[in-house]
Enzyme design. Structure first.
Site, PDB file in Angstrom:
ATOM      1  N   LEU A  33     -30.001  -2.002   1.218  1.00  0.00           N
ATOM      2  CA  LEU A  33     -31.457  -2.122   1.136  1.00  0.00           C
ATOM      3  C   LEU A  33     -32.094  -0.863   0.580  1.00  0.00           C
ATOM      4  O   LEU A  33     -33.162  -0.915  -0.026  1.00  0.00           O
ATOM      5  CB  LEU A  33     -32.038  -2.415   2.528  1.00  0.00           C
ATOM      6  CG  LEU A  33     -31.634  -3.738   3.180  1.00  0.00           C
ATOM      7  CD1 LEU A  33     -32.141  -3.789   4.616  1.00  0.00           C
ATOM      8  CD2 LEU A  33     -32.180  -4.911   2.383  1.00  0.00           C
ATOM      9  N   GLY A  37     -32.166  10.242   3.229  1.00  0.00           N
ATOM     10  CA  GLY A  37     -31.647  11.589   3.068  1.00  0.00           C
ATOM     11  C   GLY A  37     -30.266  11.768   3.652  1.00  0.00           C
ATOM     12  O   GLY A  37     -29.457  12.536   3.141  1.00  0.00           O
ATOM     13  N   GLY A  39     -28.347   8.862   4.958  1.00  0.00           N
ATOM     14  CA  GLY A  39     -27.636   7.609   5.194  1.00  0.00           C
ATOM     15  C   GLY A  39     -28.018   6.511   4.226  1.00  0.00           C
ATOM     16  O   GLY A  39     -28.873   6.669   3.349  1.00  0.00           O
ATOM     17  N   VAL A  41     -28.958   2.255   4.136  1.00  0.00           N
ATOM     18  CA  VAL A  41     -29.429   1.154   4.965  1.00  0.00           C
ATOM     19  C   VAL A  41     -28.913  -0.162   4.377  1.00  0.00           C
ATOM     20  O   VAL A  41     -29.092  -0.429   3.184  1.00  0.00           O
ATOM     21  CB  VAL A  41     -30.964   1.124   5.056  1.00  0.00           C
ATOM     22  CG1 VAL A  41     -31.416  -0.026   5.953  1.00  0.00           C
ATOM     23  CG2 VAL A  41     -31.487   2.451   5.588  1.00  0.00           C
ATOM     24  N   ASP A 167     -42.233  14.184   9.721  1.00  0.00           N
ATOM     25  CA  ASP A 167     -41.898  13.741   8.361  1.00  0.00           C
ATOM     26  C   ASP A 167     -42.659  12.466   8.020  1.00  0.00           C
ATOM     27  O   ASP A 167     -42.114  11.542   7.425  1.00  0.00           O
ATOM     28  CB  ASP A 167     -40.388  13.523   8.207  1.00  0.00           C
ATOM     29  CG  ASP A 167     -39.946  13.525   6.737  1.00  0.00           C
ATOM     30  OD1 ASP A 167     -40.700  14.044   5.890  1.00  0.00           O
ATOM     31  OD2 ASP A 167     -38.859  13.000   6.437  1.00  0.00           O
TER      32      ASP A 167
END
Length: 559
Positions: A33, A37, A39, A41, A167
């Site tokens: 998907l 930063g 990983g 998805v 963030d």
């Protein structure tokens, strides 16, 4: 997992890795998907057809991913709000792998870390940002603004201890089917006491959304998120985040100009009947956004007051000095921002980047400004270059790191240094990029600078990684990996061959075997250059307590 999804009150559960492999088709590429930063998805499909998002943290010897994974799990365990992504479960499994080290085999721990989150089909907010002339209608934008504020209120005010996200940005706001916003990615978040202020040497975050006091001195409070919120509201209304004024009066002019544009858009909408109500909402949102971006954190309101002002329940004390100070954040040098930068129009950028169609990275387009050089990323390109050009790139990277670590005041590092953060010009001069990941080091924090708080920050660590790494050592390790990429033409990791470092160690430890590290397609390889590179790479990749600056100087002199 189906029952967990249906029970909205359930807490996140531990989920076996094997089950996550099954629902993601063994983490196949066609299920991806998006990338973050730390990983990737994947879309998981359950037996009943329901979908779920599975965030797989990239395996790394660096401390960052482990800490961010722990942050996400801990904080998502205690938050429950319609405007915060729901964590369904997590997976943290450690296996032992047998690896060769120093001529013998040893067992090393390798960690698999995954998060299972609710599936949000509309994607992230950054895909929907535009000015008033196109994109989302105002009612949807207002709904998103209020939803983000509601989620932030839960984080700041409705828990025993406030959670500061640190963030907040459109890429970390996801949207569900009804365009309801959900705050995601708690990897950098902090848990505070009610009125606590934290000072840190870290500068992790995203430039443009980081509060000035955090960027300048590492100060963290709930007002850090308020600044980010102001930038996001500004972007939702205008489609951009670069507010710059010349005089105090221009802030009023800007508000009136924006209102005029929105009024024209709303008047053209068929069947529109609530023009004045919408225009009052727009005006309040712009004013609140600018107040939130105040240079002085004490002047930024708390989230409860922000919500009241946006709803029209509380008057807005809008002072032009608020806007004057906040505008200094853009294009100034007060916080280490570059000065004397060339200002380019959108048309110039579109021409240079061929209407942004020549994509060379996740958010980077290749382009050539008139009379300027062309750039391309090093990532995956080393295998196409001659030996001399590879040496020029390696030497240039070493010089760049030497400047950051020993010549720049205060010194800086790049927290996520890899070949993707090195760009190469048309004459093969390397340039260190990815400024969002730059970190400033201050001497007063030297005792704790960049050190991990616990040994478990290094899942899968080998015996030679017992010492806690500093930020400079992290850059040293990353530089060693980049050198291995440059001479071998291989990627740092691939599914078939595993980690480049693991493959290279056995050759680095045997001087007579280092020629096996070289890309077989290369000719004219200089043995003296190769010996120097392998000597530096061996030191960096095996992570001794050495100073990368001295090694880089040796490398530059030799090459």
């Amino acid at each position: 997992m189906e029952s967990i999804l249906q029970d909205q009150s359930s807490r996140p559960h531990s989920i076996p890795l094997q089950h996550l492999k099954e629902i993601t088709n063994n983490f196949s590429e066609d299920r991806i998907l998006g990338h973050g930063g730390i990983g990737v998805v994947y879309k998981g499909v359950l037996h009943n057809g329901e979908m779920i998002a599975v965030k797989k943290i990239v395996s790394s010897l660096m401390p960052g991913p482990q800490k961010q994974f722990e942050n996400e799990v801990y904080h998502l365990m205690i938050v429950r709000n319609p405007n915060i992504v729901r964590c369904v479960g997590y997976c943290y499994e450690i296996k032992n792998a047998c690896l060769e080290y120093n001529g013998k085999y040893i067992f090393a721990e390798m960690a698999e870390r995954l998060l299972c989150l609710e599936y949000l089909p509309k994607g992230s907010l950054d895909k929907y940002l535009s000015d008033e002339s196109s994109g989302l209608e105002w009612s949807t934008r207002y709904k998103i603004i209020m939803g983000i504020c509601n989620g932030l209120r839960h984080l700041h005010e409705q828990n025993d201890k406030p959670i500061v996200h640190l963030d907040l940005k459109p890429a970390n706001i996801m949207l569900d089917d009804s365009m309801e916003p959900k705050i995601i990615d708690f990897g950098l978040s902090r848990l505070l006491d009610k009125e606590q202020t934290i000072c840190t040497s870290s500068r992790d975050g995203t430039f443009g959304y980081m509060a000035p006091e955090f960027l300048h001195s590492g100060t963290i409070t709930r007002k850090s998120d308020i600044f980010s919120l102001g930038v996001i509201i500004f972007e939702i209304i205008t489609g951009r985040r670069d507010y710059v004024d010349v005089t105090p009066n221009s802030s009023y002019e800007f508000i009136e100009d924006t209102l005029k544009k929105w009024r024209n858009t709303l008047e053209r909408a068929p069947g529109y009947r609530s023009l004045e109500i919408e225009c009052q909402q727009i005006k309040r949102c712009i004013q609140v956004a600018l107040i939130c971006m105040n240079f002085e954190r004490a002047e930024r309101p708390r989230i409860m007051k922000i919500i009241s002002m946006l709803q029209g329940l509380e008057s807005i004390d809008f002072d032009v000095t608020n806007v004057e100070t906040s505008s200094r954040l853009f294009g100034s040098t007060d916080f280490g921002m570059p000065k004397n930068l060339t200002k380019l129009s959108c048309q110039e950028l579109q021409i240079a980047h061929r209407d942004f169609s020549n994509i060379v990275g996740s958010v980077v387009c290749k382009g050539t400004i008139k009379d300027g050089p062309e750039f391309f990323p090093l990532d995956g390109k080393a295998a196409q270059l001659s030996w001399d050009r590879r040496m020029k790139i390696a030497t240039g990277i070493a010089k760049g790191l030497r400047y950051l670590h020993s010549e720049l005041q205060p010194p800086s590092t790049i927290s996520k240094l890899n070949s993707k953060s090195v760009y190469v010009t048309e004459d093969f001069t390397p340039k260190l990029v990815d400024f969002e990941c730059w970190k400033t080091m201050f001497s007063k924090h030297s005792k704790t600078l960049g050190h991990s708080n616990n040994e478990s920050s290094f899942p899968g660590h080998l015996d030679f990684l017992k010492d806690k790494p500093s930020e400079v050592q992290c850059n040293s390790f990353a530089f060693g990996v980049i050198l291995l990429e440059i001479i071998s033409g291989r990627l740092p990791y691939c599914k078939d061959n595993g980690y480049l470092v693991h493959w290279a160690i056995k050759y680095l430890q045997q001087p007579k075997e280092i020629s096996k590290l070289v890309d077989p397609e290369l000719t004219n390889v200089r043995p003296d250059h190769l010996a120097v590179i392998c000597g530096v790479a061996a030191g960096d990749a095996l992570w001794p307590a050495k100073n990368v600056v001295k090694q880089n100087e040796q490398f530059e002199l030799s090459c």
